[in-house]
Enzyme design. Structure first.
Site, PDB file in Angstrom:
ATOM      1  CB  CYS A 197     -15.007  48.144  17.088  1.00 37.12           C
ATOM      2  SG  CYS A 197     -13.395  48.770  17.558  1.00 37.12           S
ATOM      3  CG  HIS A 252     -17.536  51.480  16.292  1.00 32.45           C
ATOM      4  ND1 HIS A 252     -17.181  51.683  17.605  1.00 32.45           N
ATOM      5  CD2 HIS A 252     -16.371  51.246  15.623  1.00 32.45           C
ATOM      6  CE1 HIS A 252     -15.861  51.587  17.727  1.00 32.45           C
ATOM      7  NE2 HIS A 252     -15.355  51.325  16.544  1.00 32.45           N
ATOM      8  CG  ASN A 281     -12.845  53.336  18.697  1.00 31.41           C
ATOM      9  OD1 ASN A 281     -13.515  52.500  19.311  1.00 31.41           O
ATOM     10  ND2 ASN A 281     -12.259  53.075  17.544  1.00 31.41           N
TER      11      ASN A 281
HETATM   12  C1  LIG Z   1      -6.633  57.848  12.127  1.00 27.13           C
HETATM   13  C2  LIG Z   1      -7.274  58.934  11.303  1.00 27.13           C
HETATM   14  C3  LIG Z   1      -8.019  59.911  12.227  1.00 27.13           C
HETATM   15  C4  LIG Z   1      -6.185  59.697  10.586  1.00 27.13           C
HETATM   16  O1  LIG Z   1      -6.767  60.717   9.783  1.00 27.13           O
HETATM   17  P1  LIG Z   1      -6.316  60.888   8.260  1.00 27.13           P
HETATM   18  O2  LIG Z   1      -7.029  62.057   7.744  1.00 27.13           O
HETATM   19  O3  LIG Z   1      -6.581  59.563   7.575  1.00 27.13           O
HETATM   20  O4  LIG Z   1      -4.806  61.189   8.404  1.00 27.13           O
HETATM   21  P2  LIG Z   1      -3.530  60.368   7.832  1.00 27.13           P
HETATM   22  O5  LIG Z   1      -3.376  59.061   8.573  1.00 27.13           O
HETATM   23  O6  LIG Z   1      -3.612  60.307   6.335  1.00 27.13           O
HETATM   24  O7  LIG Z   1      -2.372  61.332   8.261  1.00 27.13           O
HETATM   25  C5  LIG Z   1      -2.287  62.651   7.757  1.00 27.13           C
HETATM   26  C6  LIG Z   1      -1.156  63.345   8.472  1.00 27.13           C
HETATM   27  O8  LIG Z   1      -1.534  63.582   9.848  1.00 27.13           O
HETATM   28  C7  LIG Z   1      -0.518  63.089  10.712  1.00 27.13           C
HETATM   29  N1  LIG Z   1      -1.126  62.654  11.967  1.00 27.13           N
HETATM   30  C8  LIG Z   1      -1.593  61.424  12.314  1.00 27.13           C
HETATM   31  N2  LIG Z   1      -2.062  61.464  13.565  1.00 27.13           N
HETATM   32  C9  LIG Z   1      -1.903  62.736  14.011  1.00 27.13           C
HETATM   33  C10 LIG Z   1      -2.189  63.391  15.225  1.00 27.13           C
HETATM   34  N3  LIG Z   1      -2.781  62.744  16.269  1.00 27.13           N
HETATM   35  N4  LIG Z   1      -1.899  64.701  15.324  1.00 27.13           N
HETATM   36  C11 LIG Z   1      -1.336  65.370  14.315  1.00 27.13           C
HETATM   37  N5  LIG Z   1      -1.018  64.808  13.136  1.00 27.13           N
HETATM   38  C12 LIG Z   1      -1.315  63.501  12.991  1.00 27.13           C
HETATM   39  C13 LIG Z   1       0.114  61.947   9.941  1.00 27.13           C
HETATM   40  O9  LIG Z   1       1.403  61.675  10.443  1.00 27.13           O
HETATM   41  C14 LIG Z   1       0.120  62.506   8.547  1.00 27.13           C
HETATM   42  O10 LIG Z   1       1.201  63.392   8.434  1.00 27.13           O
HETATM   43  P3  LIG Z   1       2.043  63.496   7.070  1.00 27.13           P
HETATM   44  O11 LIG Z   1       1.048  63.964   6.031  1.00 27.13           O
HETATM   45  O12 LIG Z   1       3.100  64.494   7.398  1.00 27.13           O
HETATM   46  O13 LIG Z   1       2.548  62.110   6.799  1.00 27.13           O
HETATM   47  C15 LIG Z   1      -8.259  58.357  10.260  1.00 27.13           C
HETATM   48  O14 LIG Z   1      -7.546  57.687   9.231  1.00 27.13           O
HETATM   49  C16 LIG Z   1      -9.230  57.398  10.859  1.00 27.13           C
HETATM   50  O15 LIG Z   1     -10.062  57.764  11.658  1.00 27.13           O
HETATM   51  N6  LIG Z   1      -9.166  56.112  10.433  1.00 27.13           N
HETATM   52  C17 LIG Z   1     -10.014  55.096  10.981  1.00 27.13           C
HETATM   53  C18 LIG Z   1      -9.414  54.631  12.263  1.00 27.13           C
HETATM   54  C19 LIG Z   1     -10.312  53.760  13.036  1.00 27.13           C
HETATM   55  O16 LIG Z   1     -11.479  53.883  12.894  1.00 27.13           O
HETATM   56  N7  LIG Z   1      -9.770  52.888  13.864  1.00 27.13           N
HETATM   57  C20 LIG Z   1     -10.490  52.051  14.726  1.00 27.13           C
HETATM   58  C21 LIG Z   1     -11.277  51.058  14.004  1.00 27.13           C
HETATM   59  S1  LIG Z   1     -12.388  50.235  15.047  1.00 27.13           S
END
Ligand SMILES: CC(C)(COP(=O)(O)OP(=O)(O)OC[C@H]1O[C@@H](n2cnc3c(N)ncnc32)[C@H](O)[C@@H]1OP(=O)(O)O)[C@@H](O)C(=O)NCCC(=O)NCCS
Length: 330
Positions: A116, A257, A287
């Site tokens: 990215c 980004h 993204n």
């Molecule tokens: C991916 C992201 C949105 C997840 O949000 P979060 O608040 O960190 O959520 P978590 O990963 O801790 O998951 C929390 C819960 O939501 C659930 N969950 C994950 N994706 C889900 C979705 N699409 N829909 C519903 N629930 C979801 C998980 O399974 C977890 O459930 P649990 O508590 O029962 O285990 C966030 O971590 C993020 O944006 N990270 C950066 C990712 C990124 O930028 N990637 C590209 C880099 S260039």
């Protein structure tokens, strides 16, 4: 003494996948909800490729528009640099496919891989060629089609990604009030497993077993990426302003980004950037990896939010891990 050359962005072009995938479309195939996706990421819909579209077709569409806007013909392009992690094929470079689609027969072509952050890495490379005086019309593209390597059974990743491309034409300028004023690039290889595709490379070539284990898809440690992202985006904002001796008042638009609304907000809030100085299109783009920054720049330009004379700050982070920033006077 010869006047010192800077690389200036003469024009921007953008393209996105033709198919729109909404949060409701994900509700139909996964245990997720529009509410969860919107609240955690800010994404409502994203454009993804049709079967006929690929990284090179999107990139060529974006580049064609930028080249025409710069008043050039494809034959006048000296170099094409494509930042991508979803190449047309492992070999040859995607930039060569783009050259063929454009008919840019005189161009030297190669790819840059910094996920990215890739567009800002490629912009830095392209600017160096222009500043050297050897190349005049350099097309720098960020293009990715993450829908092709997203696991549509993994709700933690696939909902985040869209497909797109953004291209700029770099040209030399001696105007001291114009051009790329500053770039900064960093990497941290021991964080490779934060975001990666385990199989399909030389370490683990594709086999029936890797396919059965879905190892040809993106794996991500979402929480760890989130923390890293906020820290590095904040650092990049500080570095870019300090290096250019600028304050928030000197910046017309931050083009981050488009990764997650909450990450962008946490980073820009640290310096009290007003909301109208932070460009966000994640709600309808998702993204788009290397395309994210140039796609946002192109949209901001089309909407008249930036244009000739604007000072913009580009910041990104991504797999690698990598992070990169640039300050550009358009
Ligand atoms: C991916 C992201 C949105 C997840 O949000 P979060 O608040 O960190 O959520 P978590 O990963 O801790 O998951 C929390 C819960 O939501 C659930 N969950 C994950 N994706 C889900 C979705 N699409 N829909 C519903 N629930 C979801 C998980 O399974 C977890 O459930 P649990 O508590 O029962 O285990 C966030 O971590 C993020 O944006 N990270 C950066 C990712 C990124 O930028 N990637 C590209 C880099 S260039």
């Amino acid at each position: 003494m010869a006047e010192s050359l800077r690389a200036a962005i003469a024009a921007v072009g953008i393209a996105v996948g033709d198919k729109i995938m909404t949060n409701a479309d994900f509700e139909a195939i996964l245990d997720t909800s529009d509410e969860w996706i919107t609240k955690r990421t800010g994404i409502k819909e994203r454009h993804i490729c049709t079967e006929e579209q690929s990284t090179a077709t999107l990139a060529a569409d974006a580049a064609r528009k930028a080249i025409a806007d710069a008043g050039l013909t494809p034959g006048e392009v000296d170099m094409i640099i494509c930042a991508t992690v979803t190449p047309e094929m492992p070999l040859p470079a995607t930039a060569c496919f783009i050259q063929e689609l454009l008919g840019a027969d005189s161009a030297a072509c190669f790819d840059v891989g910094a996920a990215c952050s890739g567009f800002i890495y490629a912009l830095t490379v392209g600017a160096t060629f222009v500043e050297s005086g050897k190349y005049k019309n350099v097309v720098v593209i960020g293009a990715d089609t993450l829908s092709k390597i997203a696991d549509y059974e993994d709700r933690g990743t696939c909902v985040l990604f869209g497909d797109g491309a953004g291209a700029v034409v770099l040209q030399p300028t001696t105007d001291p009030g114009k051009g790329i004023l500053h770039t900064v690039l960093h990497s941290k290889g021991d964080g490779w497993d934060f975001i990666h595709v385990p199989a399909g490379g030389s370490r683990t070539p594709t086999s029936e077993e890797t396919i059965a284990q879905r190892q040809h898809y993106i794996k991500m440690r979402g929480r760890d990426v989130y923390k890293f992202a906020v820290e590095k985006m904040q650092w990049l904002l500080g570095n870019c302003m300090e290096s250019c001796n600028m304050t928030v008042d000197d910046i017309d638009m931050v083009i981050p980004h488009q990764v997650n609304n909450r990450i962008i907000q946490s980073a820009t809030d640290k310096f009290d950037f007003p909301i109208e100085k932070v460009y966000v299109n994640i709600d309808h783009r998702g993204n788009t990896s290397a395309a994210s920054v140039p796609l946002a720049l192109g949209e901001a330009w089309q909407e008249g939010k930036v244009g000739p004379g604007s000072t913009v700050m580009l910041i990104a982070f991504g797999a690698g891990l990598t992070w990169a920033g640039a300050v550009v006077k358009l």
